[in-house]
Scaffold this motif. Structure first.
Motif, PDB file in Angstrom:
ATOM      1  N   ASN A   1       0.768  -1.396  -0.152  1.00 13.63           N
ATOM      2  CA  ASN A   1       0.016  -0.078   0.254  1.00 13.63           C
ATOM      3  C   ASN A   1       0.551   1.877   0.535  1.00 13.63           C
ATOM      4  O   ASN A   1       0.615   2.429  -0.965  1.00 13.63           O
ATOM      5  CB  ASN A   1      -1.254   0.236   1.210  1.00 13.63           C
ATOM      6  CG  ASN A   1      -1.806  -0.760   0.651  1.00 13.63           C
ATOM      7  OD1 ASN A   1      -2.522  -1.103   0.077  1.00 13.63           O
ATOM      8  ND2 ASN A   1      -2.674  -1.846   2.096  1.00 13.63           N
ATOM      9  N   LYS A   2       2.447   1.125   0.666  1.00 14.33           N
ATOM     10  CA  LYS A   2       3.007   1.908   0.350  1.00 14.33           C
ATOM     11  C   LYS A   2       3.664   2.530  -0.497  1.00 14.33           C
ATOM     12  O   LYS A   2       3.874   3.499  -1.302  1.00 14.33           O
ATOM     13  CB  LYS A   2       4.272   2.151   1.440  1.00 14.33           C
ATOM     14  CG  LYS A   2       4.956   2.990   1.328  1.00 14.33           C
ATOM     15  CD  LYS A   2       5.868   2.908   3.129  1.00 14.33           C
ATOM     16  CE  LYS A   2       6.806   4.328   2.699  1.00 14.33           C
ATOM     17  NZ  LYS A   2       7.863   4.566   4.124  1.00 14.33           N
ATOM     18  N   TYR A   3       4.319   1.551  -0.931  1.00 14.84           N
ATOM     19  CA  TYR A   3       5.099   1.960  -3.049  1.00 14.84           C
ATOM     20  C   TYR A   3       4.835   1.603  -3.873  1.00 14.84           C
ATOM     21  O   TYR A   3       4.326   1.946  -5.007  1.00 14.84           O
ATOM     22  CB  TYR A   3       6.207   0.775  -2.335  1.00 14.84           C
ATOM     23  CG  TYR A   3       7.308   1.474  -0.705  1.00 14.84           C
ATOM     24  CD1 TYR A   3       7.700   2.618  -1.887  1.00 14.84           C
ATOM     25  CD2 TYR A   3       7.420   0.570  -0.199  1.00 14.84           C
ATOM     26  CE1 TYR A   3       9.138   2.992  -0.801  1.00 14.84           C
ATOM     27  CE2 TYR A   3       7.690   1.250   0.606  1.00 14.84           C
ATOM     28  CZ  TYR A   3       9.264   1.857   0.268  1.00 14.84           C
ATOM     29  OH  TYR A   3       9.985   2.887   1.640  1.00 14.84           O
ATOM     30  N   PHE A   4       3.188   0.319  -3.532  1.00 13.43           N
ATOM     31  CA  PHE A   4       2.886  -0.201  -4.971  1.00 13.43           C
ATOM     32  C   PHE A   4       1.420   0.300  -5.207  1.00 13.43           C
ATOM     33  O   PHE A   4       1.128   1.054  -6.469  1.00 13.43           O
ATOM     34  CB  PHE A   4       2.518  -1.773  -5.695  1.00 13.43           C
ATOM     35  CG  PHE A   4       3.940  -2.442  -5.199  1.00 13.43           C
ATOM     36  CD1 PHE A   4       4.934  -2.995  -6.395  1.00 13.43           C
ATOM     37  CD2 PHE A   4       4.610  -2.876  -3.821  1.00 13.43           C
ATOM     38  CE1 PHE A   4       5.937  -3.463  -6.330  1.00 13.43           C
ATOM     39  CE2 PHE A   4       5.367  -3.916  -3.672  1.00 13.43           C
ATOM     40  CZ  PHE A   4       6.810  -4.408  -5.187  1.00 13.43           C
ATOM     41  N   ALA A   5       0.774   0.939  -4.607  1.00 10.01           N
ATOM     42  CA  ALA A   5      -0.933   0.810  -4.933  1.00 10.01           C
ATOM     43  C   ALA A   5      -0.626   2.305  -5.585  1.00 10.01           C
ATOM     44  O   ALA A   5      -0.755   2.841  -6.760  1.00 10.01           O
ATOM     45  CB  ALA A   5      -1.918   0.940  -3.662  1.00 10.01           C
ATOM     46  N   PRO A   6       0.672   3.449  -5.031  1.00  6.43           N
ATOM     47  CA  PRO A   6       0.779   4.458  -5.803  1.00  6.43           C
ATOM     48  C   PRO A   6       0.742   4.775  -6.946  1.00  6.43           C
ATOM     49  O   PRO A   6       0.489   5.673  -7.232  1.00  6.43           O
ATOM     50  CB  PRO A   6       1.377   5.582  -4.298  1.00  6.43           C
ATOM     51  CG  PRO A   6       1.669   4.813  -3.176  1.00  6.43           C
ATOM     52  CD  PRO A   6       1.228   3.065  -3.764  1.00  6.43           C
ATOM     53  N   ALA A   7       1.646   4.094  -7.687  1.00  8.91           N
ATOM     54  CA  ALA A   7       2.562   3.655  -9.044  1.00  8.91           C
ATOM     55  C   ALA A   7       1.237   3.173  -9.656  1.00  8.91           C
ATOM     56  O   ALA A   7       1.564   2.371 -10.861  1.00  8.91           O
ATOM     57  CB  ALA A   7       3.560   2.758  -8.363  1.00  8.91           C
TER      58      ALA A   7
END
Length: 260
Positions: free
Chosen positions: A149-155
């Protein structure tokens, strides 16, 4: 005289029983209720086995604790500890700042980075850019959920959450998702199975973030349980020094699971 001797003998027996009882303090050890090979899995008879089961047996014997395996749903395992339904957690739980606000931990007893697996016929990097537009499966209430949720979702990666690791692995094998993130050791074990080897391969490790991924795996304990924590830490140190840790680890791994 005989009466006096009987009294002394009875007192001695009671004293020995008290000492024996003190040496066999019962501790309820919380494991995740679902299989998580090679760390914990129930056999056909319902008895738990795996690397963390061997680890538990070794430290409990060293600390003279009567440890009883108590399966608990993973997303409720910390509440089970804080409400005294269990006394400690041995379940590949990473030592993170967020968890340390609620519970305490022993010293580290192993450490490994998360890995990402996916279909053999798809080539992508285990990065936010590499998974953009894809669906990534993670287990709820894990460091992998937080990391995704911190690294992949925003991308632009769709993060799909599962109650158990098996459910995520099954969806990946069935082609319903594109990748899974979990502990690399557990993922390599899955890739050895008939299901895993037929569908998938390891895409690589994610970039480390100690704030999210923690500084290794520890035994989860209630805050304020100083005496139990000291016993567990002493036992971990002892089995590392006397060779027992290495002895049972060799049954499962051809590398040093303790990690850096």
């Amino acid at each position: 005289m005989k009466s006096a001797l009987k009294t002394i003998a009875l007192a001695a027996a009671i004293g020995l029983a008290a000492i024996s009882g003190a040496a066999a303090q019962q501790v309820r050890v919380g494991f995740a209720a679902e299989p998580y090979p090679p760390f914990t899995s129930p056999d056909a008879s319902g008895n738990w086995e795996g690397w963390e089961v061997d680890f538990m047996k070794a430290i409990c014997a060293e600390a003279k604790l009567d440890c009883v395996v108590t399966p608990v749903a993973w997303d409720g395992i910390i509440p089970a500890l804080t409400t005294s339904k269990i006394d400690m957690i041995i379940g590949s739980m990473s030592i993170t700042p967020e968890r340390q606000q609620t519970i305490d931990f022993s010293d580290k007893y192993y450490n490994s980075l998360p890995g990402i697996i996916g279909p053999k016929d798809q080539k992508f990097e285990p990065t936010p850019e590499g998974l953009a537009g894809k669906t990534l499966g993670v287990q709820v209430a894990t460091i992998h959920q937080v990391y995704a949720n911190k690294y992949f979702a925003p991308a632009g990666v769709t993060v799909k959450e599962y109650q158990t690791q098996d459910e995520a692995n099954n969806d990946l094998a069935a082609g319903r998702i594109d990748a899974v993130q979990a502990d690399s050791v557990a993922m390599l074990e899955f890739l050895k199975t008939e299901q895993g080897s037929a569908c998938c391969d390891m895409k690589g490790m994610v970039k480390d973030d100690p704030e999210v991924l923690g500084l290794g795996v520890g035994v989860g304990l209630r805050k304020g349980e100083t005496e139990l924590k000291d016993k567990i830490n002493a036992a971990i140190k002892a089995i590392r020094e006397n060779g027992k840790y290495e002895e049972f680890s060799k049954k499962y791994f051809d590398f040093d699971i303790y990690g850096g």
